[in-house]
Design an enzyme around this catalytic site. Sequence first.
Site, mmCIF file in Angstrom:
data_model
loop_
_atom_site.group_PDB
_atom_site.id
_atom_site.type_symbol
_atom_site.label_atom_id
_atom_site.label_comp_id
_atom_site.label_asym_id
_atom_site.label_seq_id
_atom_site.Cartn_x
_atom_site.Cartn_y
_atom_site.Cartn_z
ATOM 1 N N GLU A 164 -8.934 -6.474 -1.038
ATOM 2 C CA GLU A 164 -7.500 -7.291 -0.680
ATOM 3 C C GLU A 164 -7.536 -8.484 -2.098
ATOM 4 O O GLU A 164 -7.220 -9.742 -1.492
ATOM 5 C CB GLU A 164 -8.108 -7.629 0.662
ATOM 6 C CG GLU A 164 -7.792 -6.554 1.711
ATOM 7 C CD GLU A 164 -6.313 -6.001 1.683
ATOM 8 O OE1 GLU A 164 -5.481 -6.123 0.983
ATOM 9 O OE2 GLU A 164 -5.815 -4.536 2.336
ATOM 10 N N GLY A 213 -4.562 4.142 -2.829
ATOM 11 C CA GLY A 213 -6.099 4.298 -3.110
ATOM 12 C C GLY A 213 -7.103 3.184 -3.425
ATOM 13 O O GLY A 213 -8.623 3.726 -4.166
#
Length: 191
Positions: free
Chosen positions: A87, A14
């Site tokens: 990321e 998540g």
Amino acid sequence: MAKLYFYYASMNAGKSSSLLQADFNYRERGMATMLWTAALDTRSEGLVRSRIGLEAGAYLYSVDTDLLAEIRAFHREKPLDCVLLDEAQFLTREQVWQLAAIADDLGIPVLCYGLRTDFQGELFPGSAALLAIADALVELKAVCHCGRKATMNLRVDDEGRTISQGEQTAIGGNESYLALCRKHFRAALAG
């Protein structure tokens, strides 16, 4: 004092939805945010996108992006209250230090979200740098099929077979990776 945060986990914990919730919380209070994600992840198409369907537009960074210069220029035009980056494992060491400068010198909190390790259990360069210098480290939890905390990312082929060799980065989601506890990760690699 603004801080550099690193929220890390395995796949399916998540991370992106947590980033989007944090962004929503800032914006709901009338505060300005700037979202970033890796251009390397071609699935994102300029979006931070979660598996549960949430998404928001984001600036794209690559290994040659000067994040400090880009964010500083944006901040001069429209003062920022928070920078959020998805990321984060794909950051370079230099970019992590640029993000630290944004927190230290510009006074803007920077929240980074990413994987800690790759499919071989090795640190990504961005994650290693964040683990070394971030002001706050927050582990988000994923769950292995056995119910234990998943800390590892197993790469699999189209038929679900373990891949143990290859480039550190291969973009993919649930079709390419499984979040496992260390015990089941080791067992899968042993064959």
